[in-house]
Design an enzyme around this catalytic site. Structure first.
Site, PDB file in Angstrom:
ATOM      1  N   ASP A 256       0.613  -1.120   0.037  1.00 12.02           N
ATOM      2  CA  ASP A 256       0.108  -0.122   0.015  1.00 12.02           C
ATOM      3  C   ASP A 256       0.886   1.276   0.075  1.00 12.02           C
ATOM      4  OD1 ASP A 256      -2.385   1.388   0.294  1.00 12.02           O
ATOM      5  OD2 ASP A 256      -2.128   1.404   2.435  1.00 12.02           O
ATOM      6  N   LYS A 395      -6.109  31.437   0.183  1.00  9.02           N
ATOM      7  CA  LYS A 395      -5.119  30.384  -0.654  1.00  9.02           C
ATOM      8  C   LYS A 395      -6.487  29.357  -1.145  1.00  9.02           C
ATOM      9  CE  LYS A 395      -4.670  26.788   2.886  1.00  9.02           C
ATOM     10  NZ  LYS A 395      -5.147  26.805   4.145  1.00  9.02           N
TER      11      LYS A 395
END
Lengths: 909, 319
Positions: A256, A395
């Protein structure tokens, strides 16, 4: 016992156990209950008392035979005493005593070894103690499950192990695995409702989980335990002893990405300001900075990152005392990454936020794709504050941010955005994106006092402030960085012939750069997309066979037939599966297994669980992994270090190699042990090897064989491909042929030569010995003639026979000495391997001392019918031992010279 | 509490049998394939070429190993002394830490008719006509033949060290060594050991039975019943030695010692012996006889039969 806890009303239940759903038990009550009920653990009624275990080692199958032998010896001795009174010979008495001593010594040895092994295995269990999150005295606390008492309020989340038998008070989509109790393989849903009188059927009870263990033959257990212990020292915890060996034959590792290959910790990697990309410095003492910390562009960018940021450090002193990078944060992980970055570079973030008070905020949402906040500006320059009292910071997704900007801040001045700057922005954005990084754009605007005077009431609902024509500051990109040792470990896996496949839930866009960085896709191999881009053609025009690597999207995987998956796995040595569901992870593992590979699945999340179970060996992360992962895994990497797997593979291979060497060593003494009996029965030659000497050879062989388990790995252990479990078994044709063929016969020749020479020197020339058995063994023949017409009584020729047997025994021991040395390696020269195995060296010395004692010590020798042997009779064996060493060195040399050649195919075991 | 488990349904015997058969068939097929693989023409996993290669390797290996073995053994043998073994006397394995060097005794006739025969039993059957049926397994002839055979060596008169007993009484081939009339003669001899010379001058006898033989300058030989019962049943014993006949003990002159191995091969060494004749054995009783020789360097051991020999007599008729 009748249980009615599930039928009771919750209020009655609280009363019965004197507890409260919000506050839990008080500490004093919990202590009381603990003292009353004892720990929350299954009573280990199955553990046998030590003396029974001891007896099992004393009366095993082999030991039982020896006991019977000893008893028969004593009975025979008894008859002799009755028949001959004081003239009775004490041979049988001594043999009986020797047998009993052997039983007791070997029995105690294996008992202590076994006890040591089980102690080690037990200690493994306590290394990852299962924990439970409970409410006591109104506080959430983590305790060991053993300390749970009746009445504790337990909270359980996804992937946790049910720590006790519990009644469910509140739940949300709660499912449990009851397979070990009821055999139901599907997870069963559980909820607060009382649904059934049957304790197991009702939905409002969940049960403590258990698991069962299996047993192995003692020698294998010793080997596996030794290795498991060695691995535990390297933070590699083996929960299932068999896993050690499986890991050694692993040919595919499925890993993974998040938390396994990467640190599962977003970190700021790059920044773009003043039209340049700089690497962010995330080291603790900022020694790696590649930019000047006082340039205005950078200061403006970081100011924006500080203020337009909702993340905060958890405010307990313990957390704050830790290094910045390891502190725990509230909030989104990208914001936490920004917070850590600015805390490291600027410092005192919290204070800066306090003096630049936030007056208004629009949090991030997926339609806006930005986040805005407005702050009161604090500077020393009062006129500045008066003219422009507020700062708007924003942002968000870079392209959206740029759209809202009209200027860009470059080298301390505001420049109007034109196509040049848009182009520069796009290039930087693409570049960072291609590194697999998550990019954020930052912009700000000083609001003038004309429109927004001090005290202006900002309203985020009506948006009474500008959100356009802002000033673009720059980009910051974040990445979940690779764990340090990963690329090296993957390179090692590859050179060991192990394919590493990435199976991740991430997007292909992020997965591919990480896999390149990790080396799962190596630098010079290309995917179909890479080829297309390089050649400037469309994807359809590229021959998929040209691409050695590929990145497969989970959706594509879903559409593939098993045959297509097989072809995919076969044709691409480097594969990344992105955007995979737990079900698709299983598909991948199954596909690998279909290819005949031994598959290891490494993961840390609950979504990896099914694949971990499906794989031949499941490996969990010790720190980041969930309880369930650690529970299901055969092995746990305690320090989350991927490199430990390489150690694991190496140790697994080592154990297999060493077991092979042990077995090879043990088998070599078969032929020399059998030859005397064959010659006795077929050619009538007086017996050249007696029972007591065979017993001694076996004893020495077992002890010596165990010493090979401690042998170090050969240099090529991680350079050869994993073994093929179908063709390369522990005991194979080549091993049997090799040990019984050449080596066995050299030993037999040494023994027989010694035997014939002793017989000849004492008057029985070889020609005389053939067919002599009947008269030789007859007690009534008191004048058997040798080749020189000397006449031997029965007792005298038995003396000669025992001397010959002793010499044969010594010859085998000396040859076995050489065999033990050659068995240290399978391919390498012994000169390269060296004699570093101290236990083996000890065994070599021990063997010689034991042989000398048995042969030359007066009483013992008589008792065991082992007689002193002249030094000259040691020489043929010494010569043969030398011959064995030379023969095998030459064989190994030729094997090394001609890899894959005939000799290797026939004799490399 | 009732545990509900999803246990597998019990399979019927038929299903089980079918399963079992298919498994066996599969294994047999695999085995068959291993023994002879038609596809690849392989026998036991190798085709003819690979088998012949392997066979060639092992053939060469064993030829070399066997060659070495035989070569070294023949070199070793050629270095051995010709006339006597390398190790004689106390160097040889005739002695050990616990057992001093002493010759054993042996007797004739000693024969075996079956593998498990007690070869130390001398049984004399009747030759009466009424017991004719029993005499089918009469061993007398065989004993006589055995003795004749053994004594052939002594007929060679060319030898310089001839051994002859002048007064042998019944103990000759003509008189059937006394076997036909129930007075068997047993030949007692000392085992040949190269270089061994008995020390007779310092004969030290600790047993009262031997006291009668003290003073005999040669090696005394005595036979008597092993236990008191045997002694009562044994009757008179007559010894015919080189030096004359006696009813007390036989004697062997030490001038016949030592035996020197194959040096004596040309003029065949004639080992000294004594005739012991049992004059009136009690019939129908198994009698165990022990014969002994006495010398200072002969260390008696009953079980090991050093300096002694045991045999059994059984007379199956009345005289």
């Amino acid at each position: 016992m009748e249980i009615d806890d599930h039928k009771l009303d919750l209020v009655d239940l609280y009363q019965r156990y004197n507890t409260d759903p919000k506050r839990g038990l008080s500490y004093s009550e919990a202590q009381k209950a603990f003292n009353r009920d004892g720990p929350n653990a299954l009573s280990s009624s199955k553990t046998k008392p030590e003396w029974i275990k001891f007896c099992r080692h004393m009366f095993g199958y082999f030991e039982f035979l020896l006991w019977i032998g000893a008893i028969l010896c004593f009975i025979t001795h008894g008859f002799e005493v009755v028949t001959y009174h004081e003239d009775a010979s004490s041979d049988n008495l001594w043999l009986g005593i020797a047998l009993i001593v052997i039983v007791i010594v070997t029995g105690s040895f294996s008992y202590f070894q076994d006890a040591k092994c089980s102690r080690i295995v037990d200690s493994f269990k306590s290394m990852v103690p299962p924990q439970a999150l409970i409410i006591r005295d109104g506080e959430l606390t983590n305790i060991r499950t053993e300390e749970l008492v009746v009445g504790d309020i337990v909270t359980i989340k996804f992937g946790d192990r049910v720590p006790a038998d519990i009644r469910i008070l509140e739940s949300h989509g709660f499912k449990v695995d009851n397979s070990f109790l009821t055999g139901e393989s599907e997870p069963q849903s559980r909820s607060p409702e009382f649904t059934n009188d049957n304790v197991l059927e009702t939905k409002n009870l969940a049960f403590f989980s258990t698991f069962a263990t299996d047993g192995f033959p003692a020698t294998v257990t010793i080997c596996l335990t030794l290795t498991a212990k060695r691995l535990a020292k390297k933070n590699c915890l083996v929960k299932n002893l068999e896993a050690v060996e499986t890991l050694g034959s692993t040919s595919i590792i499925c890993a993974d990405k998040i938390g396994t290959l990467t640190q599962n910790r977003m970190t700021v990697a790059h920044m773009w300001f003043d039209n340049q990309i700089v690497e962010a410095d995330t080291s603790e003492y900022q020694q790696n900075a590649t930019y000047n910390g006082t340039i205005p562009g950078w200061l403006a960018l970081t100011r924006c990152a500080i203020l337009c940021n909702r993340a905060d450090f958890k405010q307990d002193p313990e957390n704050l005392a830790q290094p910045v990078l390891q502190r725990q944060c509230y909030g989104d992980e990208s914001e936490a990454a920004l917070l850590k970055c600015v805390e490291l570079s600027i410092g005192n973030v919290i204070n800066f936020r306090e003096i630049n008070r936030k007056v208004c905020e629009i949090p991030f949402n997926s339609t806006n794709k930005y986040q805005v906040s407005i702050h009161e500006v604090y500077t020393d320059n009062n006129s500045e504050v008066d003219s422009r009292p507020y700062l708007l910071v924003m942002k968000g997704a870079p392209e959206h941010i740029l759209e809202r900007c009209s200027s860009i801040y470059i080298d301390g001045t505001d420049v109007e955005i034109n196509d040049y700057w848009r182009n520069a922005f796009n290039q930087a954005y693409m570049k960072l994106g291609s590194l697999g990084e998550r990019v954020l754009g930052f912009c700000d605007l000083r609001l003038s006092s004309d429109d927004h005077p001090k005290g202006y009431q900002f309203n985020e609902e009506q948006v009474n402030f500008p959100l356009d024509n802002l000033r673009f500051l720059g980009l910051m990109s974040m990445i979940d960085p690779l764990r340090v040792a990963v690329p090296e470990a993957i390179a090692k896996c590859r050179s060991a012939g192990i394919k590493v496949i990435m199976v991740t839930g991430d997007h292909p866009i992020t997965a591919k750069p990480i896999s390149r960085a990790a080396g799962i896709i190596s630098q010079d191999t290309e995917t179909v997309e890479d080829i297309a881009e390089r050649a400037g053609v469309s994807l359809e025009e590229v021959n998929p066979r040209d691409a050695k690597a590929c990145v497969i999207h989970g959706n594509d995987l879903k559409a593939m037939s098993p045959a297509e998956i097989d072809a995919l796995l076969e044709n691409h040595p480097e594969i990344v599966f992105a955007r995979t569901s737990p079900q698709q992870k299983i598909t991948v593992v199954e596909g690998c297994k279909r290819q005949g590979a031994i598959v290891a699945m490494i993961g840390d999340g609950v979504n990896d669980l099914p694949a971990m179970k499906k794989a031949d060996i499941g490996i969990a992360m010790g720190i980041t992994g969930s309880d369930m992962n650690r529970e299901v895994a055969d092995m746990v990497l305690l320090d989350d270090n991927f490199a430990s797997i390489v150690t694991g593979v190496e140790q697994g291979r080592l154990i297999f190699d060493n077991l092979k060497k042990s077995i090879a060593y043990m088998l070599t003494s078969n032929i020399p042990k059998m030859t005397p009996f064959l010659m006795y029965f077929l050619m009538g030659i007086p017996l050249a090897l007696g029972t007591s000497t065979i017993l001694f050879i076996d004893l020495l062989t077992i002890i010596s064989a165990i010493s090979l388990v401690y042998e170090e790995a050969e240099t090529d252990i991680m350079k050869k491909p994993p073994r093929n479990p179908k063709h390369d078994r522990l005991v194979n044709k080549r091993l049997i042929l090799m040990t019984h063929g050449p080596i066995g016969f050299i030993q037999a020749a040494a023994g027989l030569f010694t035997y014939f020479s002793i017989m000849a020197e004492n008057g029985f020339l070889p020609s005389r010995l053939f067919g002599l058995r009947k008269s030789w063994e007859s007690k009534y023949v008191n004048d058997l003639q040798d080749s020189y017409n000397r006449e031997w009584t029965y007792e005298q020729r038995k003396q000669l026979e025992f001397t010959c047997q002793s010499a044969f025994f010594i010859a085998i021991v000396i040859c076995q000495w050489a065999v033990l040395i050659i068995c240290k390696t399978r391919r390498n020269s012994i000169l390269e391997q060296g004699m570093k195995n101290r236990i083996l060296n000890g065994v070599l010395i021990f063997e010689i001392i034991l042989v000398a004692i048995v042969s030359y010590m007066p009483c013992l020798g008589t008792a065991l019918n082992i007689y002193p042997v002249k030094f000259r009779w040691w020489l043929p064996a010494l010569f043969s031992a030398f011959l064995i060493l030379i023969y095998d060195e030459v064989r190994k040399h030729l094997i090394r010279q001609h890899p894959g050649g005939w000799l290797e195919r026939q004799t490399y075991f | 509490m009732h545990l509900k488990t999803k246990s597998k349904q019990r399979r019927s015997i038929r299903e089980w049998y079918q399963d079992f058969r298919s498994t066996i068939n599969k294994h047999l097929h695999t085995l068959g394939n291993f023994i002879y693989n038609q596809e690849h023409y392989e026998i036991f996993g190798r085709d003819g070429k690979r088998w012949s290669k392997l066979a060639a390797f092992y053939f060469c290996f064993y030829v070399v190993l066997g060659g070495f073995f035989c070569l070294y053994l023949s070199i070793f043998m050629s270095l051995l002394p010709l006339h006597q073994p390398r190790y004689i006397g106390n160097d040889s394995r005739l002695t050990s830490r616990n057992n001093p060097l002493s010759p054993g005794l042996s007797f004739r006739p000693q024969t075996s008719f079956h593998l498990n025969d007690v070869q130390t039993l001398i049984s004399l059957s009747s030759n009466d006509k009424e017991n004719q049926k029993e005499s089918t397994n009469d061993k007398t002839e065989i004993y006589i033949k055995n003795l004749d055979e053994y004594l052939k060596v002594y007929n060679n008169t060319q030898s310089s060290k001839n051994f002859t007993i002048h007064d042998v009484g019944d103990c000759n081939s003509i008189n059937h060594y006394g076997y036909k009339n129930g007075k068997p003669c047993i030949l007692i001899k000392i085992n040949k050991l190269i270089g061994f010379i008995p020390e007779v001058n310092r004969t030290d006898v600790d047993n009262k039975h031997e006291s009668e033989c003290i003073g005999i300058p040669n090696i005394p030989v005595r036979c008597m019943g092993e236990y008191l019962f045997d002694q009562e049943m044994l009757g008179n014993v007559i010894y015919y030695s080189e030096s004359g006949s006696s009813d007390v003990c036989g004697s062997i002159d030490i001038k016949h010692f030592p035996y020197n191995g194959k040096k004596n091969r040309n003029n065949v060494y004639q080992a000294p012996y004594v005739w012991v004749q049992f004059q009136n054995i009690t019939p129908y009783v198994l009698i165990s006889v022990e014969c002994r020789i006495f010398a200072a360097n002969i260390f008696y051991d009953k079980i090991a039969q050093r300096g002694s020999i045991r045999f059994q007599l059984y007379l199956n008729k009345k005289i």
